[in-house]
Design a protein around this motif. Structure first.
Motif, PDB file in Angstrom:
ATOM      1  N   THR A   1      -4.681 -11.425 -41.209  1.00  0.00           N
ATOM      2  CA  THR A   1      -3.286 -11.563 -40.329  1.00  0.00           C
ATOM      3  C   THR A   1      -2.819 -13.220 -39.928  1.00  0.00           C
ATOM      4  O   THR A   1      -4.184 -14.407 -40.567  1.00  0.00           O
ATOM      5  CB  THR A   1      -3.946 -11.205 -38.912  1.00  0.00           C
ATOM      6  N   LEU A   2      -2.270 -13.435 -38.965  1.00  0.00           N
ATOM      7  CA  LEU A   2      -1.310 -15.131 -39.336  1.00  0.00           C
ATOM      8  C   LEU A   2      -3.027 -15.670 -38.641  1.00  0.00           C
ATOM      9  O   LEU A   2      -3.174 -16.998 -38.671  1.00  0.00           O
ATOM     10  CB  LEU A   2      -0.486 -15.097 -37.729  1.00  0.00           C
ATOM     11  N   ARG A   3      -3.301 -15.500 -38.050  1.00  0.00           N
ATOM     12  CA  ARG A   3      -4.458 -16.329 -37.355  1.00  0.00           C
ATOM     13  C   ARG A   3      -5.974 -16.809 -37.876  1.00  0.00           C
ATOM     14  O   ARG A   3      -6.247 -17.352 -38.106  1.00  0.00           O
ATOM     15  CB  ARG A   3      -5.047 -15.578 -35.111  1.00  0.00           C
ATOM     16  N   GLU A   4      -5.828 -15.196 -38.624  1.00  0.00           N
ATOM     17  CA  GLU A   4      -7.057 -15.055 -39.665  1.00  0.00           C
ATOM     18  C   GLU A   4      -6.244 -16.474 -40.682  1.00  0.00           C
ATOM     19  O   GLU A   4      -7.707 -17.122 -40.797  1.00  0.00           O
ATOM     20  CB  GLU A   4      -7.349 -14.322 -40.430  1.00  0.00           C
ATOM     21  N   VAL A   5      -5.784 -16.440 -41.254  1.00  0.00           N
ATOM     22  CA  VAL A   5      -4.887 -17.898 -41.807  1.00  0.00           C
ATOM     23  C   VAL A   5      -4.736 -19.255 -41.552  1.00  0.00           C
ATOM     24  O   VAL A   5      -5.530 -19.607 -41.133  1.00  0.00           O
ATOM     25  CB  VAL A   5      -3.581 -17.097 -42.012  1.00  0.00           C
ATOM     26  N   GLU A   6      -4.527 -19.061 -40.050  1.00  0.00           N
ATOM     27  CA  GLU A   6      -4.957 -20.009 -39.320  1.00  0.00           C
ATOM     28  C   GLU A   6      -5.723 -20.480 -39.070  1.00  0.00           C
ATOM     29  O   GLU A   6      -6.677 -21.975 -39.504  1.00  0.00           O
ATOM     30  CB  GLU A   6      -4.472 -20.440 -37.665  1.00  0.00           C
ATOM     31  N   VAL A   7      -7.304 -19.987 -39.028  1.00  0.00           N
ATOM     32  CA  VAL A   7      -8.851 -20.437 -38.546  1.00  0.00           C
ATOM     33  C   VAL A   7      -8.654 -20.439 -40.262  1.00  0.00           C
ATOM     34  O   VAL A   7      -9.739 -22.012 -40.550  1.00  0.00           O
ATOM     35  CB  VAL A   7      -9.558 -19.233 -38.342  1.00  0.00           C
ATOM     36  N   LEU A   8      -8.922 -20.493 -41.447  1.00  0.00           N
ATOM     37  CA  LEU A   8      -9.127 -20.470 -42.889  1.00  0.00           C
ATOM     38  C   LEU A   8      -8.309 -22.167 -43.023  1.00  0.00           C
ATOM     39  O   LEU A   8      -9.090 -22.954 -43.995  1.00  0.00           O
ATOM     40  CB  LEU A   8      -9.094 -19.150 -43.525  1.00  0.00           C
ATOM     41  N   ALA A   9      -7.780 -21.707 -42.434  1.00  0.00           N
ATOM     42  CA  ALA A   9      -6.896 -23.429 -43.086  1.00  0.00           C
ATOM     43  C   ALA A   9      -7.704 -24.544 -42.400  1.00  0.00           C
ATOM     44  O   ALA A   9      -7.391 -26.000 -42.898  1.00  0.00           O
ATOM     45  CB  ALA A   9      -5.232 -23.100 -42.477  1.00  0.00           C
ATOM     46  N   CYS A  10      -7.737 -24.152 -41.102  1.00  0.00           N
ATOM     47  CA  CYS A  10      -8.390 -25.104 -40.425  1.00  0.00           C
ATOM     48  C   CYS A  10      -9.708 -25.520 -40.560  1.00  0.00           C
ATOM     49  O   CYS A  10      -9.864 -26.077 -41.500  1.00  0.00           O
ATOM     50  CB  CYS A  10      -8.947 -25.149 -39.430  1.00  0.00           C
ATOM     51  N   ALA A  11     -10.965 -24.411 -41.833  1.00  0.00           N
ATOM     52  CA  ALA A  11     -11.637 -24.403 -42.310  1.00  0.00           C
ATOM     53  C   ALA A  11     -11.550 -25.223 -43.483  1.00  0.00           C
ATOM     54  O   ALA A  11     -12.920 -26.599 -43.874  1.00  0.00           O
ATOM     55  CB  ALA A  11     -12.445 -23.391 -42.363  1.00  0.00           C
ATOM     56  N   SER A  12     -10.300 -25.355 -44.103  1.00  0.00           N
ATOM     57  CA  SER A  12     -10.570 -26.180 -45.515  1.00  0.00           C
ATOM     58  C   SER A  12     -10.048 -27.030 -45.029  1.00  0.00           C
ATOM     59  O   SER A  12     -10.026 -28.422 -46.339  1.00  0.00           O
ATOM     60  CB  SER A  12      -8.490 -25.450 -46.152  1.00  0.00           C
ATOM     61  N   ASN A  13      -9.440 -27.552 -43.880  1.00  0.00           N
ATOM     62  CA  ASN A  13      -9.170 -28.667 -43.414  1.00  0.00           C
ATOM     63  C   ASN A  13     -10.561 -29.661 -43.008  1.00  0.00           C
ATOM     64  O   ASN A  13     -10.582 -30.985 -42.620  1.00  0.00           O
ATOM     65  CB  ASN A  13      -8.337 -29.409 -42.234  1.00  0.00           C
ATOM     66  N   GLY A  14     -11.654 -29.054 -43.176  1.00  0.00           N
ATOM     67  CA  GLY A  14     -13.069 -29.557 -42.720  1.00  0.00           C
ATOM     68  C   GLY A  14     -13.412 -29.705 -41.099  1.00  0.00           C
ATOM     69  O   GLY A  14     -14.670 -29.842 -41.184  1.00  0.00           O
TER      70      GLY A  14
ATOM     71  N   VAL B   1     -12.977 -19.092 -47.644  1.00  0.00           N
ATOM     72  CA  VAL B   1     -11.909 -20.512 -48.047  1.00  0.00           C
ATOM     73  C   VAL B   1     -11.287 -20.605 -49.210  1.00  0.00           C
ATOM     74  O   VAL B   1      -9.867 -20.491 -50.050  1.00  0.00           O
ATOM     75  CB  VAL B   1     -12.302 -22.488 -47.391  1.00  0.00           C
ATOM     76  N   ALA B   2     -12.538 -20.616 -49.942  1.00  0.00           N
ATOM     77  CA  ALA B   2     -12.545 -21.287 -51.677  1.00  0.00           C
ATOM     78  C   ALA B   2     -11.387 -19.663 -52.453  1.00  0.00           C
ATOM     79  O   ALA B   2     -10.460 -20.030 -52.775  1.00  0.00           O
ATOM     80  CB  ALA B   2     -13.284 -20.638 -52.412  1.00  0.00           C
ATOM     81  N   VAL B   3     -11.942 -18.645 -51.686  1.00  0.00           N
ATOM     82  CA  VAL B   3     -10.995 -16.963 -52.304  1.00  0.00           C
ATOM     83  C   VAL B   3      -8.939 -17.429 -51.315  1.00  0.00           C
ATOM     84  O   VAL B   3      -8.348 -16.795 -51.882  1.00  0.00           O
ATOM     85  CB  VAL B   3     -11.196 -16.099 -52.004  1.00  0.00           C
ATOM     86  N   ALA B   4      -9.386 -17.574 -50.785  1.00  0.00           N
ATOM     87  CA  ALA B   4      -7.870 -17.903 -49.955  1.00  0.00           C
ATOM     88  C   ALA B   4      -7.412 -18.675 -50.845  1.00  0.00           C
ATOM     89  O   ALA B   4      -5.633 -18.650 -50.503  1.00  0.00           O
ATOM     90  CB  ALA B   4      -8.029 -18.301 -48.548  1.00  0.00           C
ATOM     91  N   LEU B   5      -8.079 -19.995 -50.928  1.00  0.00           N
ATOM     92  CA  LEU B   5      -6.751 -20.460 -51.836  1.00  0.00           C
ATOM     93  C   LEU B   5      -6.370 -20.013 -52.638  1.00  0.00           C
ATOM     94  O   LEU B   5      -5.312 -20.455 -53.138  1.00  0.00           O
ATOM     95  CB  LEU B   5      -7.847 -21.977 -52.022  1.00  0.00           C
ATOM     96  N   LYS B   6      -7.848 -19.978 -53.345  1.00  0.00           N
ATOM     97  CA  LYS B   6      -7.289 -18.568 -54.467  1.00  0.00           C
ATOM     98  C   LYS B   6      -5.971 -18.100 -54.992  1.00  0.00           C
ATOM     99  O   LYS B   6      -4.607 -17.613 -55.411  1.00  0.00           O
ATOM    100  CB  LYS B   6      -8.377 -18.717 -55.771  1.00  0.00           C
TER     101      LYS B   6
ATOM    102  N   TYR C   1      -3.391 -17.521 -49.648  1.00  0.00           N
ATOM    103  CA  TYR C   1      -3.168 -17.548 -47.759  1.00  0.00           C
ATOM    104  C   TYR C   1      -2.802 -18.723 -47.357  1.00  0.00           C
ATOM    105  O   TYR C   1      -2.556 -19.068 -46.759  1.00  0.00           O
ATOM    106  CB  TYR C   1      -4.012 -17.184 -47.680  1.00  0.00           C
ATOM    107  N   ILE C   2      -4.134 -19.915 -48.407  1.00  0.00           N
ATOM    108  CA  ILE C   2      -3.523 -21.009 -47.479  1.00  0.00           C
ATOM    109  C   ILE C   2      -3.650 -22.035 -48.700  1.00  0.00           C
ATOM    110  O   ILE C   2      -3.429 -22.080 -50.117  1.00  0.00           O
ATOM    111  CB  ILE C   2      -4.925 -21.750 -47.201  1.00  0.00           C
ATOM    112  N   SER C   3      -2.873 -23.546 -48.587  1.00  0.00           N
ATOM    113  CA  SER C   3      -3.136 -24.180 -49.757  1.00  0.00           C
ATOM    114  C   SER C   3      -3.688 -25.503 -49.298  1.00  0.00           C
ATOM    115  O   SER C   3      -4.321 -25.867 -48.090  1.00  0.00           O
ATOM    116  CB  SER C   3      -1.634 -24.542 -49.826  1.00  0.00           C
TER     117      SER C   3
END
Length: 207
Positions: A147-160, A197-202, A205-207
């Motif tokens: 979902t959009l919210r899940e993507v937002e949460v993972l994006a925040c996690a990927s940014n530390g 986060v790693a799988v979402a980047l691969k 889903y996030i960049s």
């Protein structure tokens, strides 16, 4: 020596509770502060001790798990609930995870799994028994896309950002952040926050 993790527990099966108490008592990293036989007694223990972890039997009498989660959210937000149950109730588990449940462990599991669950939850992760992860993956089969919210949460996690920082940025509770991460792990077949986060980047889903 680091401070021990404080725990309270409630279960209406006295023999199970005695065994659980004995195992926790042998641990050098956990401290059991009190036990109860129903949901109302568990709430009283949480009110008295404000423990790090509360272990709850999903089928015991008294206050229901959903009510205990609501109480904790308001009165003891630092306390995390881990469910101990004999049943694989995927739809109930998903509802409780959305309400803020931090872990789900089957009673038939070895104590090492409960220990892993407690340590994961203390570290800010949700924990699900492998059998529950499989059951939830079936429930979520038609909702495989993030979902959009899940993507937002993972994006925040990927940014530390930590779970708490993510919650502040997205204006949601830390418990809700953990729920979205747990749900993302199920959908991405990932093991933990960093792997999700790693799988979402691969997968883009996030960049």
């Amino acid at each position: 020596m680091s401070e021990r993790v404080t725990i309270v527990a409630a279960d209406d099966h006295s023999m199970f509770l005695e065994g659980l108490s004995s195992l926790i008592g042998k641990s050098s990293t956990f401290q059991l502060l009190g036990t109860g036989a129903n949901g109302d007694e568990l709430i009283a223990l949480i009110e008295q001790f404000s423990p790090t972890i509360a272990l709850v039997d999903l089928s015991m009498p008294g206050a229901k798990t959903a009510d205990i989660l609501k109480y904790v959210e308001t009165h003891s937000p630092e306390t995390q609930l881990i469910a101990l149950t004999m049943h694989l109730e995927a739809h109930l588990a998903k509802t409780l995870l959305r309400l803020g449940l931090s872990g789900y462990v089957l009673k038939e599991s070895a104590f090492e799994e409960l220990s892993d669950a407690i340590n994961n939850v203390v570290a800010g992760e949700q924990f699900l028994s492998p059998a529950m992860m499989e059951a939830l993956s079936v429930v979520d089969a038609d909702e495989a896309a993030l979902t959009l919210r899940e993507v937002e949460v993972l994006a925040c996690a990927s940014n530390g950002l930590s779970n708490k920082e993510t919650g502040r940025q997205l204006d949601i509770s830390e418990r809700t952040v953990r729920f979205h991460i747990s749900n993302s792990c199920l959908k991405l077949n990932a093991h933990g926050r960093a792997n999700a986060v790693a799988v979402a980047l691969k997968n883009g889903y996030i960049s």
